[in-house]
Design an enzyme around this catalytic site. Structure first.
Site, PDB file in Angstrom:
ATOM      1  N   HIS A   1       0.831  -1.201   0.000  1.00  0.00           N
ATOM      2  CA  HIS A   1       0.000   0.000   0.000  1.00  0.00           C
ATOM      3  C   HIS A   1       0.869   1.257   0.000  1.00  0.00           C
ATOM      4  CE1 HIS A   1      -2.633  -3.102   1.693  1.00  0.00           C
ATOM      5  NE2 HIS A   1      -3.668  -2.358   1.355  1.00  0.00           N
TER       6      HIS A   1
ATOM      7  N   LYS B   1      -1.744  -7.882  -4.242  1.00  0.00           N
ATOM      8  CA  LYS B   1      -2.616  -6.706  -4.085  1.00  0.00           C
ATOM      9  C   LYS B   1      -1.748  -5.453  -4.010  1.00  0.00           C
ATOM     10  CE  LYS B   1      -5.875  -4.712  -0.734  1.00  0.00           C
ATOM     11  NZ  LYS B   1      -6.400  -4.878   0.642  1.00  0.00           N
TER      12      LYS B   1
END
Length: 234
Positions: A121, A147
């Protein structure tokens, strides 16, 4: 069919099963259980509650460094990641930094054959795609479930992150951007990018720009209806 994973982030142990049931009732395909929102003293009980949903669940424990709520020590979090792995969820979400810096944990998860969703992230911006591609190359060492989530400052950021799917052969890539400017990428990642699922909130957004499961399900249902109409021969 475009799939949705609803984030369950409750501090109330009594609410945990209720919110999971509600997410599935409202059209979610999977749930992400944010164990870092729970009290340390409640986590063993929480594991028993979520075990019946484990084949449709992603387990994760975010550290404060990753905008998470976990209040224990670093060694506590490593211990609990191993305990989550032992329950055998559909996927265990673990940050790239965490698995890189903890060889013992990486070896344990490999030995257990734990299906990992390796995540990364950026809560400030959306780096250039060349940098993101390098990060993905590093991530795929540990799993083909990846991700990558950034923060969009402009609509162009949101569209640009979708370009990552063009070189995602052999990967189950989930890539989108947070923030109001990133909302479009949350919707399009399963359509343009063929992501296995996108993320939603139950009611209140857990992170900036997160739509509710009802909102995204309604959009996807409309898209599917239009696709069927235009697919019919005239």
């Amino acid at each position: 069919m475009n799939k949705i994973c609803t984030t369950i982030a409750t501090e109330d142990l009594d609410e945990l099963k209720y919110q999971i049931d509600k997410a599935f009732d409202w059209g979610s395909d999977y749930v992400e259980i944010r164990f870092d929102f729970l009290k340390l003293s409640d986590m063993s009980h929480a594991l028993k509650i979520v075990e019946e949903f484990k084949t449709k669940a992603i387990f994760t424990i975010r550290s404060p460094e990753q905008e998470g709520k976990f209040t224990g020590s670093h060694s506590d979090r490593i211990t609990w990641l191993k305990k989550l792995s032992a329950i055998e969820p559909m996927l265990l979400d673990i940050e790239l930094k965490t698995i890189k810096e903890n060889d013992d944990l990486a070896d344990y998860l490999e030995d257990q054959k734990t299906p990992l969703l390796v995540s990364w992230h950026n809560f400030e911006e959306t780096p250039e795609n060349t940098e993101l591609t390098e990060i993905i190359t590093e991530m795929r060492i540990y799993s083909n479930h990846i991700k990558v989530v950034t923060t969009a400052k402009t609509g162009q950021d949101a569209l640009r992150i979708l370009d990552l799917y063009e070189n995602a052969n052999g990967l189950n890539l989930i890539a989108f951007a947070m923030g109001d400017s990133g909302i479009l990428s949350r919707i399009l990642c399963t359509i343009y990018g063929n992501a296995p699922f996108t993320y939603a909130s139950l009611e209140k957004a857990v992170v900036p720009g997160q739509l509710t499961v009802k909102q995204i399900r309604k959009i996807y249902d409309k898209i599917n209806v239009w696709s069927e109409i235009y697919a019919k021969p005239s």
